[in-house]
Design a protein around this motif. Structure first.
Motif, short mmCIF file in Angstrom:
data_model
loop_
_atom_site.label_atom_id
_atom_site.label_comp_id
_atom_site.label_asym_id
_atom_site.label_seq_id
_atom_site.Cartn_x
_atom_site.Cartn_y
_atom_site.Cartn_z
N ALA A 62 0.84 -1.20 0.00
CA ALA A 62 0.00 0.00 0.00
C ALA A 62 0.88 1.25 0.00
CB ALA A 62 -0.92 0.00 1.21
N PRO A 63 0.57 2.23 -0.88
CA PRO A 63 1.34 3.48 -0.91
C PRO A 63 1.32 4.18 0.45
CG PRO A 63 -0.09 3.31 -2.83
CD PRO A 63 -0.48 2.21 -1.90
N GLY A 64 2.49 4.64 0.91
CA GLY A 64 2.58 5.35 2.17
C GLY A 64 2.47 4.45 3.40
N SER A 65 2.51 3.14 3.19
CA SER A 65 2.35 2.20 4.31
C SER A 65 3.65 2.04 5.07
CB SER A 65 1.91 0.84 3.77
OG SER A 65 2.94 0.26 2.97
N PRO A 66 3.59 1.49 6.30
CA PRO A 66 4.81 1.21 7.07
C PRO A 66 5.78 0.30 6.32
CG PRO A 66 2.91 1.10 8.51
CD PRO A 66 2.38 1.23 7.12
N ASP A 73 17.14 -8.23 7.39
CA ASP A 73 16.25 -7.97 8.52
C ASP A 73 15.72 -6.55 8.41
OD1 ASP A 73 16.52 -10.47 9.62
OD2 ASP A 73 18.15 -9.90 10.97
N VAL A 74 14.41 -6.42 8.39
CA VAL A 74 13.77 -5.11 8.22
C VAL A 74 12.86 -4.84 9.41
CG1 VAL A 74 12.32 -3.68 6.75
CG2 VAL A 74 13.81 -5.41 5.73
N GLN A 75 13.06 -3.71 10.05
CA GLN A 75 12.20 -3.34 11.18
C GLN A 75 11.07 -2.44 10.69
OE1 GLN A 75 14.81 -1.61 14.22
NE2 GLN A 75 14.87 -3.61 15.23
N VAL A 76 9.86 -2.76 11.15
CA VAL A 76 8.69 -2.02 10.71
C VAL A 76 7.73 -1.86 11.89
CG1 VAL A 76 7.59 -4.15 9.92
CG2 VAL A 76 6.80 -1.96 9.00
N VAL A 77 7.06 -0.73 11.94
CA VAL A 77 6.11 -0.45 13.02
C VAL A 77 4.69 -0.48 12.45
CG1 VAL A 77 5.38 1.15 14.80
CG2 VAL A 77 7.80 0.99 14.20
N PRO A 78 3.89 -1.50 12.81
CA PRO A 78 2.50 -1.56 12.31
C PRO A 78 1.72 -0.31 12.67
CG PRO A 78 3.11 -3.63 13.35
CD PRO A 78 4.21 -2.66 13.66
N ARG A 79 0.98 0.18 11.72
CA ARG A 79 0.16 1.38 11.91
C ARG A 79 -1.23 0.98 12.37
NH1 ARG A 79 -0.05 4.53 6.61
NH2 ARG A 79 2.09 5.03 7.24
N LYS A 80 -1.80 1.79 13.26
CA LYS A 80 -3.16 1.54 13.69
C LYS A 80 -4.11 1.77 12.53
CE LYS A 80 -2.58 2.64 18.60
NZ LYS A 80 -3.01 3.52 19.72
N ALA A 81 -4.95 0.79 12.29
CA ALA A 81 -5.93 0.90 11.22
C ALA A 81 -7.29 0.49 11.76
CB ALA A 81 -5.54 0.00 10.05
N GLU A 82 -8.34 1.10 11.24
CA GLU A 82 -9.69 0.76 11.69
C GLU A 82 -10.31 -0.25 10.75
OE1 GLU A 82 -12.44 3.88 12.37
OE2 GLU A 82 -11.66 4.33 14.37
N GLU A 83 -10.81 -1.32 11.34
CA GLU A 83 -11.53 -2.34 10.58
C GLU A 83 -12.89 -2.53 11.23
OE1 GLU A 83 -11.09 -4.36 8.01
OE2 GLU A 83 -9.05 -3.84 7.40
N PRO A 84 -13.96 -2.55 10.44
CA PRO A 84 -15.27 -2.78 11.05
C PRO A 84 -15.43 -4.23 11.46
CG PRO A 84 -15.45 -2.67 8.66
CD PRO A 84 -14.04 -2.32 9.00
N ASP A 85 -16.05 -4.46 12.64
CA ASP A 85 -16.30 -5.84 13.04
C ASP A 85 -17.57 -6.34 12.37
OD1 ASP A 85 -18.48 -4.81 14.40
OD2 ASP A 85 -17.55 -4.97 16.38
N ALA A 86 -18.04 -7.52 12.78
CA ALA A 86 -19.20 -8.13 12.13
C ALA A 86 -20.46 -7.28 12.24
CB ALA A 86 -19.46 -9.52 12.71
N PHE A 87 -20.50 -6.38 13.23
CA PHE A 87 -21.68 -5.56 13.44
C PHE A 87 -21.47 -4.12 12.98
CE2 PHE A 87 -21.53 -8.83 16.76
CZ PHE A 87 -22.65 -9.56 16.39
N GLY A 88 -20.35 -3.89 12.27
CA GLY A 88 -20.09 -2.56 11.76
C GLY A 88 -19.41 -1.62 12.73
N ASN A 89 -19.05 -2.11 13.91
CA ASN A 89 -18.38 -1.26 14.89
C ASN A 89 -16.89 -1.16 14.56
OD1 ASN A 89 -20.80 -1.11 16.52
ND2 ASN A 89 -20.36 -3.21 17.16
N PRO A 90 -16.33 0.05 14.56
CA PRO A 90 -14.92 0.20 14.24
C PRO A 90 -14.03 -0.35 15.36
CG PRO A 90 -15.83 2.30 14.92
CD PRO A 90 -16.98 1.35 14.83
#
Length: 557
Positions: A333-337, A387-404
């Motif tokens: 993804a462009p601009g991703s970690p 060896d590459v170090q990367v910091v996962p970025r917080k991303a919002e994913e909706p759950d089964a009921f649409g809650n982020p």
């Protein structure tokens, strides 16, 4: 030498873990009896972990002998006035007691005290299971998949009913579902029974009547089990990697082929193929694939490889040289970690934080639970390991009921159809609630299975004895301590339920006698109880023989 190594492996991986798990469960069970018995004022003569001659022990200030016995296949609490470890009353001793001693004996205690003391053992097992599940949920959380259908098996029950890829499963028989696992568990216990699956398609809800088919499945350790299936999967069984010169490559299998069937048997996941092939080294088979909308039958003979199981035994397995996922980075993804860290398309991911991985999906699941935390990816590029170090970025994913909800993401995929995964965390109260739900699910699932056996929907060969429990204990040990604890929780529920069966010599049989005593106003006669105990012992012994025969049959069959 090979057989000796296999025996040593079995003892190391299976028996030691089995003794640890069983001792924990027995200790908790008997401690339930002990604590409530002491609270009720009943004198306790012995608390034994194991049967047979004593290995070591001590006597406390209350006169209770705490001991470790030589046969680690159970344990007991012996109350004052008991004739033996089964809590059978010593009638002669009871008759010779003073009123004061009689009041402190088990047989002389009030009915409700006896009932509470007996019931405390199984209840302690249920409490242990809830506690273990609560700790696991609290410490580890869990990664789950949304109940979205990615693939529908041809001619399967779901296909016949009209289920389509992309459908979101929202309920089964009117009960809401929020994960794909919930769907699998419910369907797995209902082969041959009508169920109603509610799906959401194009913003509308639709009900489909489906009858799951009974199939024999094999887990990652080679254990066979029966379950219901409707023919849906989270991902398409696509071939991504084909080993050059392997049987599949020689037969004409290509990357991108969709696996349809093997020897005429429908395929629900790639691992259906892998398990089928593993059992047939050197035997000709036909793989059906779909390519560019056309179906092709390709004949091949799996090559023979050597593998070692969880018990340390070596065996021959078949392989045709294909994989559903090659841990290659297909998109960034462009601009991703991942892009910021210098990861490139075509990099092969070897490990994450030192853990070997075989699929990009494993990387995605790992980083999902670590937003904001640095992880190290080992990748192979142009024949070199980096060896590459990367910091996962917080991303919002909706759950089964649409809650982020927030998950960690580094922005890489393997090019396959994405699976909607989410990582769930739990506070102490939520974890406890989930522990209760999980325990309840095991209880209801056990009764469902027994109902299936009685109704003829499933065979009784799934009932296992000590050999199978020992084997499963060792297999769980290879997955880590958390897997052992989870297995212990499941087994604890099973022990609690088994002991509540209304069979004399078991806790449930004693409770049955107390219920009769409450109705009659007096206990059954000594003669009647003796006959009942003999019958109960014969029933338990028969069940153990049957379960052990199942164990032996599964290992030699």
């Amino acid at each position: 030498m090979g057989s000796a190594a296999g025996i040593i492996g079995f003892l190391t991986n299976n028996v030691i873990t089995f003794v640890f798990v069983l001792s924990l469960l027995v200790f908790v069970h008997e401690m339930g009896h002990y604590l409530v018995g002491r609270w009720s004022g009943i004198r306790i003569m012995a608390f034994s972990l194991g049967f047979g001659p004593e290995i070591a022990g001590f006597t406390d200030r209350h006169g209770t002998r705490w001991k470790l016995s030589i046969i680690p296949l159970g344990g007991y609490v012996r109350f004052f006035g008991d004739e033996d470890a089964s809590s059978k009353t010593d009638v002669d001793q009871l008759a010779a007691m003073t009123e004061e001693d009689r009041a402190r004996s088990f047989a002389g205690a009030k009915l409700w005290k006896r009932a509470a003391t007996v019931a405390a053992g199984p209840i302690a097992n249920f409490i242990l299971a809830i506690a273990i599940f609560a700790v696991l949920f609290s410490v580890y959380g869990r990664t789950v998949a949304d109940p979205v259908v990615a693939m529908v098996t041809r001619d399967g029950a779901a296909a016949d009913a009209g289920i389509e890829p992309g459908d979101r499963l929202v309920a089964i028989d009117g009960t809401k579902v929020s994960t794909f696992d919930e769907v699998q568990r419910y369907v797995g216990l209902r082969p041959g029974r009508n169920i109603v699956l509610t799906v959401e398609r194009d913003g509308q809800k639709r009900d489909f009547g489906i009858v799951p088919k009974l199939v024999e499945d094999t887990d990652q350790f080679g254990n066979k089990m029966e379950m219901g299936r409707i023919g849906i999967a989270l991902v398409d069984p696509l071939v991504t990697a084909v080993a050059p010169g392997g049987p599949a490559a020689q037969a004409g299998v290509k990357s991108g082929d969709r696996l349809i069937a093997i020897d005429g048997n429908n395929v629900a996941t790639y691992y259906d193929i892998a398990r089928y092939v593993a059992d047939r080294p050197g035997k000709s088979l036909v793989l059906t694939v779909e390519r560019n909308g056309q179906t092709r039958d390709l004949s091949m003979v799996p090559e023979t490889l050597s593998a070692t199981d969880a018990s340390g035994n070596k065996k021959d397995v078949g392989s045709i040289g294909i994989s559903p996922v090659d841990p290659l980075v297909a998109s960034i993804a462009p601009g991703s970690p991942a892009e910021a860290a210098g990861i490139m398309i075509g990099d092969r991911v070897l490990s994450v934080d030192g853990r070997r991985i075989e699929a990009i999906g494993e990387v995605q699941r790992y980083v999902a639970s670590r937003p904001g935390k640095t992880v190290t990816l080992s990748v192979e590029r142009d024949g070199k390991t980096l060896d590459v170090q990367v910091v996962p970025r917080k991303a919002e994913e909706p759950d089964a009921f649409g809650n982020p909800m927030e998950i960690g993401s580094i922005g890489i995929t393997d090019g396959q159809k994405p699976i909607k995964l989410r990582y769930e965390t739990y506070g102490p109260l939520q974890a406890l609630s989930e522990g209760v739900k999980q325990t309840g699910s095991i209880v209801s699932g056990t009764f469902e299975y027994l109902g299936n056996v009685i109704g003829g929907y499933m065979k009784a060969d799934q009932l296992g004895g000590p050999i199978r429990v020992a084997q499963l204990s060792g297999q769980m040990a290879t997955l880590g301590f958390s897997a052992v604890l989870q297995f212990a929780a499941i087994l604890s529920v099973s022990i609690g339920l088994l002991n509540l069966m209304p069979v004399p010599v078991l806790d449930g049989g004693h409770l049955m006698f107390y219920a009769i005593e409450a109705v009659r106003g007096k206990p059954l006669g000594a003669r009647a109880q003796d006959i009942a105990f003999r019958i109960g012992f014969a029933m338990v012994l028969s069940l153990m023989v049957f379960a052990t025969w199942n164990d032996i049959s599964s290992r030699i069959g």
